[in-house]
Design an enzyme around this catalytic site. Structure first.
Site, mmCIF file in Angstrom:
data_model
loop_
_atom_site.group_PDB
_atom_site.id
_atom_site.type_symbol
_atom_site.label_atom_id
_atom_site.label_comp_id
_atom_site.label_asym_id
_atom_site.label_seq_id
_atom_site.Cartn_x
_atom_site.Cartn_y
_atom_site.Cartn_z
ATOM 1 C CE LYS A 114 -19.747 -16.332 -27.888
ATOM 2 N NZ LYS A 114 -19.947 -15.142 -26.402
ATOM 3 C CE LYS A 196 -12.621 -15.808 -27.905
ATOM 4 N NZ LYS A 196 -13.488 -14.475 -27.897
ATOM 5 C CE LYS A 199 -15.075 -13.605 -20.771
ATOM 6 N NZ LYS A 199 -16.733 -13.689 -21.445
#
Ligand code: AQP
Length: 331
Positions: A114, A196, A199
């Protein structure tokens, strides 16, 4: 209180709930809810580690909670609530921050991922996110945490923090176990099956939202990246095909071996169409319930208000114990 064990889990309200979140977490919550005392939170405190638009966040929080219920979570038997409505989460997180080492947090792969994606906003919250997650879990003396494999490292840290605290002060926290599904532990992006399904992926074709309509689902699967071999098999290196087989197996509740046999001799076009159809059928009842629930805001308000009260009561018992052990004067 009954003698069932306790489950805590949550999803942060960023982007939209994906098929990955559904298969990795939500579907298991529904399967486990009758056998455990379950506490399911929309973990809104976590979401602000990345900048959010306030109006959108408020709406999304409501949408997420409504989708929990639409998926089949019983909000009366279980506790459903917004994390920000129970201040004990932030309070315990502070305490646990003082029992967590910088070195441990710097090893977290989600922090590394992140912070590279949001290089202009590497805030302290992003760094200490796993400590808040540990607080979420340990506050409720949780036995089991159903999560996808991406959260395994955070869960292990929560266990380490609990063991460390207990080592100093005695048995304060239950040391939680993870519950990681076999087939759906890591659903991959349809556009880049080596990463992965996420969202907040800016490429909407990479993920299936559980609210996507049938045409959109079919179109996204049709575009899913596979390989040029043309053979439906589950093996190392066939990331795209493996992902489709995993999704199909998780949705149909069967082993990957059985799915491979089912598709033997067929082409990728047929595979994609059949996976899409299975996903559409799986999501249809949930989408119908979602549409109904959206008309019943009062009921949802009642569930999350009562949910927060029940959660706050349980959390206060742990927090009181922690404060006493630390030597704080009773309130
Ligand atoms: N692709 C996935 N496969 C299986 N499980 C998954 N989970 C998430 N993605 C997959 C599981 O869903 C739960 C909630 O996830 P989260 O909201 O805590 O956030 P996350 O893991 O950071 O999920 P995202 O989708 O990647 O969110 P963004 O894009 O906002 O960072 C967890 O149990 C997780 O394991």
């Amino acid at each position: 209180m009954n003698d069932k064990k306790t489950i805590f889990s949550g999803i942060q309200p960023t982007g939209c709930i994906t098929l990955g979140n559904y298969l990795g977490a939500l579907k298991n919550w529904v399967n486990l809810q009758n056998d455990y005392n379950c506490i399911f939170s929309v973990v809104d405190l976590h979401s602000i580690t990345v900048r959010q638009d306030s109006a959108q966040l408020r709406k999304r929080c409501m949408d997420f909670l409504t989708q929990y219920l639409a998926c089949g979570i019983d909000g009366e038997e279980n506790i459903v609530f917004f994390q920000s409505h129970v201040p004990a989460h932030s309070e315990l997180a502070w305490v646990l921050n003082c029992f967590t080492y910088m070195g441990e947090l710097s090893r977290m792969t989600q922090f590394k991922d992140k912070s590279s994606k949001h290089a202009d906003n590497i805030n302290a919250g992003l760094f200490t996110y796993p400590v808040l997650m540990a607080a979420d879990i340990l506050l409720y003396q949780t036995d089991l945490v159903p999560v996808g494999i991406d959260q395994k490292q955070h869960l292990e840290l929560a266990r380490d923090i609990a063991i460390r605290f207990n080592g100093v002060f005695g048995d304060v926290f239950k040391v939680p176990e993870g519950y990681i599904p076999k087939e759906a532990a890591r659903i991959m992006s349809l556009q880049d099956p080596t990463s992965k399904m996420s969202k907040s992926d800016p490429n909407v074709n990479g993920f299936i939202s559980i609210l996507d309509d049938p045409d959109t689902i079919r179109r996204k699967f049709k575009r899913a990246v596979t390989d040029s071999e043309g053979e439906i098999a589950f093996r190392e290196g066939k990331h795209g095909v493996n992902n489709l087989l995993n999704i199909y197996s998780a949705v149909t509740n069967q082993s990957v071996e059985k799915s491979v046999n089912e598709f033997s001799g067929l082409g990728y076009g047929e595979l994609k169409e059949r996976v899409a159809q299975a996903v559409i059928e799986e999501l249809r009842p949930m989408q119908e319930r979602y549409a109904d629930l959206c008309k019943n805001k009062d009921y949802i308000n009642k569930l999350y208000t009562e949910g927060a009260q029940r959660a706050a009561y349980l959390a206060s018992k742990t927090l009181r114990k922690v404060h006493r052990k630390l030597g704080y004067v009773d309130r």
